[in-house]
Design a protein around this motif. Structure first.
Motif, PDB file in Angstrom:
ATOM      1  N   MET A   1      -8.739   6.895  11.467  1.00  0.00           N
ATOM      2  CA  MET A   1      -8.627   7.618  10.301  1.00  0.00           C
ATOM      3  C   MET A   1      -7.410   7.034   9.453  1.00  0.00           C
ATOM      4  O   MET A   1      -6.244   6.806  10.319  1.00  0.00           O
ATOM      5  N   LYS A   2      -8.154   6.962   8.397  1.00  0.00           N
ATOM      6  CA  LYS A   2      -6.139   6.273   7.749  1.00  0.00           C
ATOM      7  C   LYS A   2      -5.983   7.790   6.944  1.00  0.00           C
ATOM      8  O   LYS A   2      -6.492   8.602   6.602  1.00  0.00           O
ATOM      9  N   THR A   3      -4.420   7.799   6.842  1.00  0.00           N
ATOM     10  CA  THR A   3      -3.841   8.640   6.281  1.00  0.00           C
ATOM     11  C   THR A   3      -3.172   8.269   4.939  1.00  0.00           C
ATOM     12  O   THR A   3      -3.377   6.783   4.117  1.00  0.00           O
ATOM     13  N   GLU A   4      -2.183   8.638   4.647  1.00  0.00           N
ATOM     14  CA  GLU A   4      -0.892   8.423   3.818  1.00  0.00           C
ATOM     15  C   GLU A   4      -0.578   6.611   3.529  1.00  0.00           C
ATOM     16  O   GLU A   4      -0.101   6.104   4.354  1.00  0.00           O
ATOM     17  N   ASN A   5      -0.992   6.361   1.956  1.00  0.00           N
ATOM     18  CA  ASN A   5      -0.623   5.052   1.656  1.00  0.00           C
ATOM     19  C   ASN A   5      -1.481   4.680   3.070  1.00  0.00           C
ATOM     20  O   ASN A   5      -1.079   3.370   3.335  1.00  0.00           O
ATOM     21  N   ASN A   6      -2.567   4.350   2.986  1.00  0.00           N
ATOM     22  CA  ASN A   6      -3.700   4.240   4.372  1.00  0.00           C
ATOM     23  C   ASN A   6      -3.175   3.661   6.155  1.00  0.00           C
ATOM     24  O   ASN A   6      -3.484   2.429   6.291  1.00  0.00           O
ATOM     25  N   LEU A   7      -1.847   3.939   5.831  1.00  0.00           N
ATOM     26  CA  LEU A   7      -1.320   4.276   7.485  1.00  0.00           C
ATOM     27  C   LEU A   7      -2.809   5.396   8.371  1.00  0.00           C
ATOM     28  O   LEU A   7      -2.778   6.632   8.236  1.00  0.00           O
ATOM     29  N   ARG A   8      -2.734   4.726   9.730  1.00  0.00           N
ATOM     30  CA  ARG A   8      -3.267   6.007  10.773  1.00  0.00           C
ATOM     31  C   ARG A   8      -2.248   6.804  11.237  1.00  0.00           C
ATOM     32  O   ARG A   8      -2.664   7.765  11.371  1.00  0.00           O
ATOM     33  N   TYR A   9      -1.373   6.341  11.631  1.00  0.00           N
ATOM     34  CA  TYR A   9      -0.282   6.773  12.699  1.00  0.00           C
ATOM     35  C   TYR A   9       1.247   7.919  12.403  1.00  0.00           C
ATOM     36  O   TYR A   9       1.337   8.875  12.405  1.00  0.00           O
ATOM     37  N   PHE A  10       1.264   7.179  10.563  1.00  0.00           N
ATOM     38  CA  PHE A  10       2.297   7.428  10.298  1.00  0.00           C
ATOM     39  C   PHE A  10       2.477   8.614   8.642  1.00  0.00           C
ATOM     40  O   PHE A  10       1.340   8.171   8.214  1.00  0.00           O
ATOM     41  N   LYS A  11       3.472   9.451   8.752  1.00  0.00           N
ATOM     42  CA  LYS A  11       3.914   8.962   7.170  1.00  0.00           C
ATOM     43  C   LYS A  11       4.924   8.485   7.225  1.00  0.00           C
ATOM     44  O   LYS A  11       5.880   8.193   7.448  1.00  0.00           O
ATOM     45  N   LYS A  12       4.880   8.531   5.166  1.00  0.00           N
ATOM     46  CA  LYS A  12       6.187   7.822   5.169  1.00  0.00           C
ATOM     47  C   LYS A  12       7.329   8.565   5.725  1.00  0.00           C
ATOM     48  O   LYS A  12       8.321   7.613   5.641  1.00  0.00           O
ATOM     49  N   SER A  13       7.371   9.728   5.874  1.00  0.00           N
ATOM     50  CA  SER A  13       8.729  10.308   5.511  1.00  0.00           C
ATOM     51  C   SER A  13       9.455  10.082   7.057  1.00  0.00           C
ATOM     52  O   SER A  13      10.289   9.882   7.796  1.00  0.00           O
ATOM     53  N   GLU A  14       7.957   9.558   7.817  1.00  0.00           N
ATOM     54  CA  GLU A  14       9.102   9.042   9.085  1.00  0.00           C
ATOM     55  C   GLU A  14       9.636   8.098   9.151  1.00  0.00           C
ATOM     56  O   GLU A  14      10.335   7.447   9.999  1.00  0.00           O
ATOM     57  N   PHE A  15       9.465   6.942   8.697  1.00  0.00           N
ATOM     58  CA  PHE A  15      11.024   6.038   8.335  1.00  0.00           C
ATOM     59  C   PHE A  15      11.766   6.389   7.279  1.00  0.00           C
ATOM     60  O   PHE A  15      12.673   5.582   7.064  1.00  0.00           O
ATOM     61  N   VAL A  16      12.139   7.566   8.034  1.00  0.00           N
ATOM     62  CA  VAL A  16      13.296   8.318   7.588  1.00  0.00           C
ATOM     63  C   VAL A  16      14.481   8.055   6.441  1.00  0.00           C
ATOM     64  O   VAL A  16      13.434   8.975   5.433  1.00  0.00           O
ATOM     65  N   LYS A  17      15.366   7.078   5.971  1.00  0.00           N
ATOM     66  CA  LYS A  17      15.768   7.153   5.228  1.00  0.00           C
ATOM     67  C   LYS A  17      15.587   6.116   4.095  1.00  0.00           C
ATOM     68  O   LYS A  17      14.973   4.846   4.087  1.00  0.00           O
ATOM     69  N   ALA A  18      14.877   6.309   2.817  1.00  0.00           N
ATOM     70  CA  ALA A  18      14.238   6.342   1.131  1.00  0.00           C
ATOM     71  C   ALA A  18      13.155   4.851   1.615  1.00  0.00           C
ATOM     72  O   ALA A  18      13.321   3.800   2.003  1.00  0.00           O
ATOM     73  N   PRO A  19      12.223   5.369   2.401  1.00  0.00           N
ATOM     74  CA  PRO A  19      11.348   4.633   2.685  1.00  0.00           C
ATOM     75  C   PRO A  19      10.755   3.759   1.743  1.00  0.00           C
ATOM     76  O   PRO A  19       9.352   3.033   1.546  1.00  0.00           O
ATOM     77  N   ASP A  20      10.190   4.585   0.048  1.00  0.00           N
ATOM     78  CA  ASP A  20       9.820   3.545  -0.604  1.00  0.00           C
ATOM     79  C   ASP A  20      10.629   1.975  -1.156  1.00  0.00           C
ATOM     80  O   ASP A  20      10.928   1.100  -1.402  1.00  0.00           O
ATOM     81  N   LYS A  21      11.954   1.970  -0.695  1.00  0.00           N
ATOM     82  CA  LYS A  21      13.491   0.663  -0.384  1.00  0.00           C
ATOM     83  C   LYS A  21      12.768   0.002   0.477  1.00  0.00           C
ATOM     84  O   LYS A  21      13.295  -1.030   1.029  1.00  0.00           O
ATOM     85  N   LEU A  22      11.608  -0.096   1.378  1.00  0.00           N
ATOM     86  CA  LEU A  22      11.165  -1.006   2.384  1.00  0.00           C
ATOM     87  C   LEU A  22      10.369  -1.995   2.153  1.00  0.00           C
ATOM     88  O   LEU A  22       9.695  -1.941   0.875  1.00  0.00           O
TER      89      LEU A  22
END
Length: 137
Positions: free
Chosen positions: A1-22
């Motif tokens: 099952m895909k979730t936020e941003n086509n991720l199955r297991y993670f939320k973008k927020s789990e990438f801590v600081k500024a995930p949009d800069k990754l």
């Protein structure tokens, strides 16, 4: 099952600081690693502005520090899962962290670089050194 941003297991927020800069390949690659390992992964930090080496790939949004859920896979099994994804060209193991874990990066300008860290700023480089450590511990 895909979730936020086509991720199955993670939320973008789990990438801590500024995930949009990754770099756009970091989150999907970590999601695929989680899928291959079949165990939860806890992200420590990805993009960051300080606290790493001078030319850290964290500052470029191309690295992530994390650990696998403890007690589920041996470090050798963890390494095998990581190596099954050829996007990761920088692989470091940090057994001295509170939760022993890994640094992975997607450096584009070098061949595979592996290391074991025996403490802050104490590194032993080479895939052989890393594997030897993993097998002995």
């Amino acid at each position: 099952m895909k979730t936020e941003n086509n991720l199955r297991y993670f939320k973008k927020s789990e990438f801590v600081k500024a995930p949009d800069k990754l770099h756009p390949d970091i989150m999907p690659s970590m999601d695929e690693l989680r899928h291959l390992a079949c165990v939860p992964i806890h992200i420590h930090v990805a993009w960051n502005t300080d606290g790493h080496s001078k030319n850290s790939y964290h500052y470029k949004g191309m690295a992530v520090d994390f650990h696998f859920k403890q007690g589920m896979l041996s470090p050798v099994e963890q390494f095998a899962c990581i190596r099954s994804l050829p996007i990761f060209h920088g692989i470091g193991f940090y057994p001295w962290w509170n939760s022993p874990g890994w640094h992975l990066d997607i450096r584009q300008d070098q061949d595979l670089l592996c290391w074991i860290s025996h403490g802050p700023e104490i590194y032993c480089y080479g895939v052989e050194a890393l594997i030897r450590y993993l097998l002995e511990h």
